[in-house]
Design a protein around this motif. Sequence first.
Motif, PDB file in Angstrom:
ATOM      1  N   ASN A 118       0.813  -1.228   0.000  1.00 16.91           N
ATOM      2  CA  ASN A 118       0.000   0.000   0.000  1.00 16.91           C
ATOM      3  C   ASN A 118       0.843   1.273   0.000  1.00 16.91           C
ATOM      4  OD1 ASN A 118      -2.387  -1.532   0.082  1.00 16.91           O
ATOM      5  ND2 ASN A 118      -2.245  -1.677   2.308  1.00 16.91           N
ATOM      6  N   ASP A 119       1.894   1.299  -0.818  1.00 15.99           N
ATOM      7  CA  ASP A 119       2.799   2.457  -0.900  1.00 15.99           C
ATOM      8  C   ASP A 119       3.398   2.830   0.448  1.00 15.99           C
ATOM      9  OD1 ASP A 119       2.523   2.751  -3.652  1.00 15.99           O
ATOM     10  OD2 ASP A 119       0.750   4.023  -3.436  1.00 15.99           O
ATOM     11  N   ASP A 120       3.599   1.852   1.302  1.00 17.68           N
ATOM     12  CA  ASP A 120       4.188   2.045   2.619  1.00 17.68           C
ATOM     13  C   ASP A 120       5.582   1.412   2.605  1.00 17.68           C
ATOM     14  OD1 ASP A 120       4.482   2.704   5.276  1.00 17.68           O
ATOM     15  OD2 ASP A 120       3.267   1.044   6.017  1.00 17.68           O
ATOM     16  N   PHE A 121       6.608   2.254   2.763  1.00 12.46           N
ATOM     17  CA  PHE A 121       7.983   1.777   2.676  1.00 12.46           C
ATOM     18  C   PHE A 121       8.761   2.168   3.924  1.00 12.46           C
ATOM     19  CE2 PHE A 121       6.591   2.475  -1.667  1.00 12.46           C
ATOM     20  CZ  PHE A 121       6.993   1.318  -2.293  1.00 12.46           C
ATOM     21  N   LEU A 122       9.773   1.372   4.215  1.00 10.95           N
ATOM     22  CA  LEU A 122      10.768   1.696   5.229  1.00 10.95           C
ATOM     23  C   LEU A 122      12.128   1.731   4.548  1.00 10.95           C
ATOM     24  CD1 LEU A 122       9.969  -0.582   8.324  1.00 10.95           C
ATOM     25  CD2 LEU A 122       9.497   1.863   8.070  1.00 10.95           C
ATOM     26  N   LEU A 123      12.973   2.614   5.022  1.00  7.62           N
ATOM     27  CA  LEU A 123      14.368   2.634   4.605  1.00  7.62           C
ATOM     28  C   LEU A 123      15.188   2.301   5.837  1.00  7.62           C
ATOM     29  CD1 LEU A 123      16.594   3.309   2.490  1.00  7.62           C
ATOM     30  CD2 LEU A 123      16.603   5.612   3.482  1.00  7.62           C
ATOM     31  N   ILE A 124      15.990   1.253   5.732  1.00  3.59           N
ATOM     32  CA  ILE A 124      16.893   0.891   6.823  1.00  3.59           C
ATOM     33  C   ILE A 124      18.302   1.156   6.325  1.00  3.59           C
ATOM     34  CG2 ILE A 124      17.679  -0.910   8.407  1.00  3.59           C
ATOM     35  CD1 ILE A 124      14.978  -2.335   7.834  1.00  3.59           C
ATOM     36  N   ARG A 125      19.027   1.978   7.071  1.00  2.00           N
ATOM     37  CA  ARG A 125      20.387   2.350   6.675  1.00  2.00           C
ATOM     38  C   ARG A 125      21.355   1.823   7.719  1.00  2.00           C
ATOM     39  NH1 ARG A 125      19.960   7.913   6.145  1.00  2.00           N
ATOM     40  NH2 ARG A 125      19.651   7.702   3.911  1.00  2.00           N
ATOM     41  N   PHE A 126      22.336   1.068   7.243  1.00  2.00           N
ATOM     42  CA  PHE A 126      23.411   0.578   8.102  1.00  2.00           C
ATOM     43  C   PHE A 126      24.661   1.383   7.782  1.00  2.00           C
ATOM     44  CE2 PHE A 126      20.481  -2.934   7.602  1.00  2.00           C
ATOM     45  CZ  PHE A 126      20.336  -3.396   8.899  1.00  2.00           C
ATOM     46  N   TYR A 127      25.314   1.878   8.813  1.00  2.00           N
ATOM     47  CA  TYR A 127      26.529   2.668   8.644  1.00  2.00           C
ATOM     48  C   TYR A 127      27.734   1.742   8.774  1.00  2.00           C
ATOM     49  CZ  TYR A 127      23.541   6.718   8.920  1.00  2.00           C
ATOM     50  OH  TYR A 127      22.553   7.651   8.669  1.00  2.00           O
ATOM     51  N   VAL A 128      28.521   1.641   7.709  1.00  2.00           N
ATOM     52  CA  VAL A 128      29.656   0.724   7.656  1.00  2.00           C
ATOM     53  C   VAL A 128      30.836   1.325   8.407  1.00  2.00           C
ATOM     54  CG1 VAL A 128      31.271  -0.487   6.138  1.00  2.00           C
ATOM     55  CG2 VAL A 128      28.869  -0.234   5.466  1.00  2.00           C
ATOM     56  N   LYS A 129      31.316   0.551   9.365  1.00  2.00           N
ATOM     57  CA  LYS A 129      32.483   0.965  10.160  1.00  2.00           C
ATOM     58  C   LYS A 129      33.775   0.481   9.495  1.00  2.00           C
ATOM     59  CE  LYS A 129      33.166  -1.315  13.963  1.00  2.00           C
ATOM     60  NZ  LYS A 129      33.113  -1.829  15.342  1.00  2.00           N
ATOM     61  N   GLN A 130      33.742  -0.747   8.964  1.00  2.00           N
ATOM     62  CA  GLN A 130      34.943  -1.350   8.391  1.00  2.00           C
ATOM     63  C   GLN A 130      34.562  -2.345   7.310  1.00  2.00           C
ATOM     64  OE1 GLN A 130      38.097  -0.496   9.527  1.00  2.00           O
ATOM     65  NE2 GLN A 130      38.933  -1.668   7.852  1.00  2.00           N
ATOM     66  N   MET A 131      35.367  -2.421   6.267  1.00  2.00           N
ATOM     67  CA  MET A 131      35.208  -3.425   5.207  1.00  2.00           C
ATOM     68  C   MET A 131      36.522  -4.174   5.056  1.00  2.00           C
ATOM     69  SD  MET A 131      33.327  -1.129   2.283  1.00  2.00           S
ATOM     70  CE  MET A 131      34.394   0.286   2.512  1.00  2.00           C
ATOM     71  N   TRP A 132      36.436  -5.479   4.776  1.00  2.00           N
ATOM     72  CA  TRP A 132      37.636  -6.255   4.515  1.00  2.00           C
ATOM     73  C   TRP A 132      37.254  -7.501   3.738  1.00  2.00           C
ATOM     74  CZ3 TRP A 132      35.060  -6.270   9.084  1.00  2.00           C
ATOM     75  CH2 TRP A 132      34.743  -7.493   9.646  1.00  2.00           C
ATOM     76  N   SER A 133      38.257  -8.081   3.097  1.00  2.00           N
ATOM     77  CA  SER A 133      38.024  -9.329   2.368  1.00  2.00           C
ATOM     78  C   SER A 133      38.689 -10.463   3.119  1.00  2.00           C
ATOM     79  CB  SER A 133      38.551  -9.244   0.945  1.00  2.00           C
ATOM     80  OG  SER A 133      39.939  -9.043   0.953  1.00  2.00           O
ATOM     81  N   GLY A 134      38.236 -11.666   2.862  1.00  2.00           N
ATOM     82  CA  GLY A 134      38.767 -12.839   3.539  1.00  2.00           C
ATOM     83  C   GLY A 134      37.792 -13.350   4.565  1.00  2.00           C
TER      84      GLY A 134
END
Length: 135
Positions: A118-134
Amino acid sequence: MMRTLLMLGLLYAFSSPLFSQINFSCNYREVCEWNAKVEDFINCNKQEENSLFRMNEAETMFTHTTPTIESAYYINKKEKLEDNDVWRLDVTSDVGNEYIYFLDIPNDEIRVLVDQGNDDFLLIRFYVKQMWSGN
């Protein structure tokens, strides 16, 4: 400088298959409600919350771990949005819910668009502290 190199490496990695797992550690979560009258998200509530996103090597799924739950998300479609280095992921959760995720690496954010009907949306935003691979 090192963070810039890591971000460039992650952007390159998302343009081709990954050779190792990508991890995103987040320290804040913000939830906003859609207001159709003003066509913007309002009533944003930001709170401290540690969580971890882990993308598998094949980029077919990722897990999201919070202090209370771990969920898996299966990637149905992945595309790079033009002109802004943001990746859009159309996903299905391990319980069958569908979401749109936006990986905004240059701005250190992961955003989730939740369609509640019904045109009802939420936006959830996560704030990235750190990124890494492995692992």
